[in-house]
Design a protein around this motif. Structure first.
Motif, short mmCIF file in Angstrom:
data_model
loop_
_atom_site.label_atom_id
_atom_site.label_comp_id
_atom_site.label_asym_id
_atom_site.label_seq_id
_atom_site.Cartn_x
_atom_site.Cartn_y
_atom_site.Cartn_z
N VAL A 24 1.97 4.23 -5.83
CA VAL A 24 0.56 4.60 -5.81
C VAL A 24 0.25 5.16 -4.42
O VAL A 24 0.92 4.83 -3.45
N VAL A 25 -0.75 6.01 -4.34
CA VAL A 25 -1.12 6.59 -3.06
C VAL A 25 -2.31 5.84 -2.48
O VAL A 25 -3.32 5.63 -3.15
N GLY A 60 -7.82 -5.76 -6.36
CA GLY A 60 -8.86 -5.36 -7.30
C GLY A 60 -9.09 -3.87 -7.37
O GLY A 60 -9.85 -3.39 -8.21
N GLU A 61 -8.44 -3.10 -6.51
CA GLU A 61 -8.61 -1.65 -6.50
C GLU A 61 -7.86 -1.03 -7.67
O GLU A 61 -6.76 -1.45 -8.01
N SER A 62 -8.45 -0.03 -8.30
CA SER A 62 -7.82 0.68 -9.41
C SER A 62 -7.24 1.99 -8.91
O SER A 62 -7.93 2.77 -8.26
N LEU A 63 -5.96 2.21 -9.20
CA LEU A 63 -5.24 3.40 -8.75
C LEU A 63 -4.39 3.94 -9.88
O LEU A 63 -3.93 3.19 -10.73
N SER A 64 -4.15 5.24 -9.85
CA SER A 64 -3.26 5.86 -10.84
C SER A 64 -1.82 5.77 -10.36
O SER A 64 -1.54 5.97 -9.18
N ILE A 65 -0.90 5.51 -11.29
CA ILE A 65 0.53 5.48 -10.96
C ILE A 65 1.00 6.92 -10.77
O ILE A 65 0.79 7.77 -11.64
N MET A 66 1.61 7.18 -9.63
CA MET A 66 2.10 8.52 -9.31
C MET A 66 3.61 8.64 -9.54
O MET A 66 4.12 9.72 -9.77
#
Length: 113
Positions: free
Chosen positions: A41-42, A22-28
């Protein structure tokens, strides 16, 4: 490859490393070991890169994007909505509470880089 760098995604299946479902992360980073459908993702806890496969993520919703905004970005969005007599977000008129609720549940537009 469904997503690109800078897209905000929601984790459906955690790889560990402090990343939660459920965590939202930016694609790196896109792609790993020749697999274009793998996204880096980091970890917010460890600061290390983890790779997630396409079936482990989904595009974040507009609500998740708003929750991840810093104060400046949120202020700009609110200013845009308040300063116009007819709130318009990405070309979509939001006239009622139901319109806003529906928009919040929609996936964010895919960011092209």
């Amino acid at each position: 490859m469904k997503f690109t760098t800078a897209n905000l995604i929601t984790v459906k299946k955690t790889p560990g490393g402090g990343i939660r479902n459920g965590e939202s992360l930016s694609i790196m980073k896109v792609g790993c070991d020749g697999d274009p459908d793998c996204y880096g993702v980091v970890s917010p806890c460890e600061g290390e890169m983890y790779f997630l496969h396409e079936d482990e993520v989904e595009l974040a919703t507009n609500a998740e994007r708003i929750r991840s905004m810093d104060d400046t970005r949120l202020a700009l969005l609110l200013f845009q909505l308040v300063s116009t007599g007819s709130p318009d977000v990405n070309g979509k008129k939001l006239k009622t509470i139901d319109d806003i609720k529906a928009w919040l549940k929609e996936p964010m537009p895919v960011v092209e880089v």
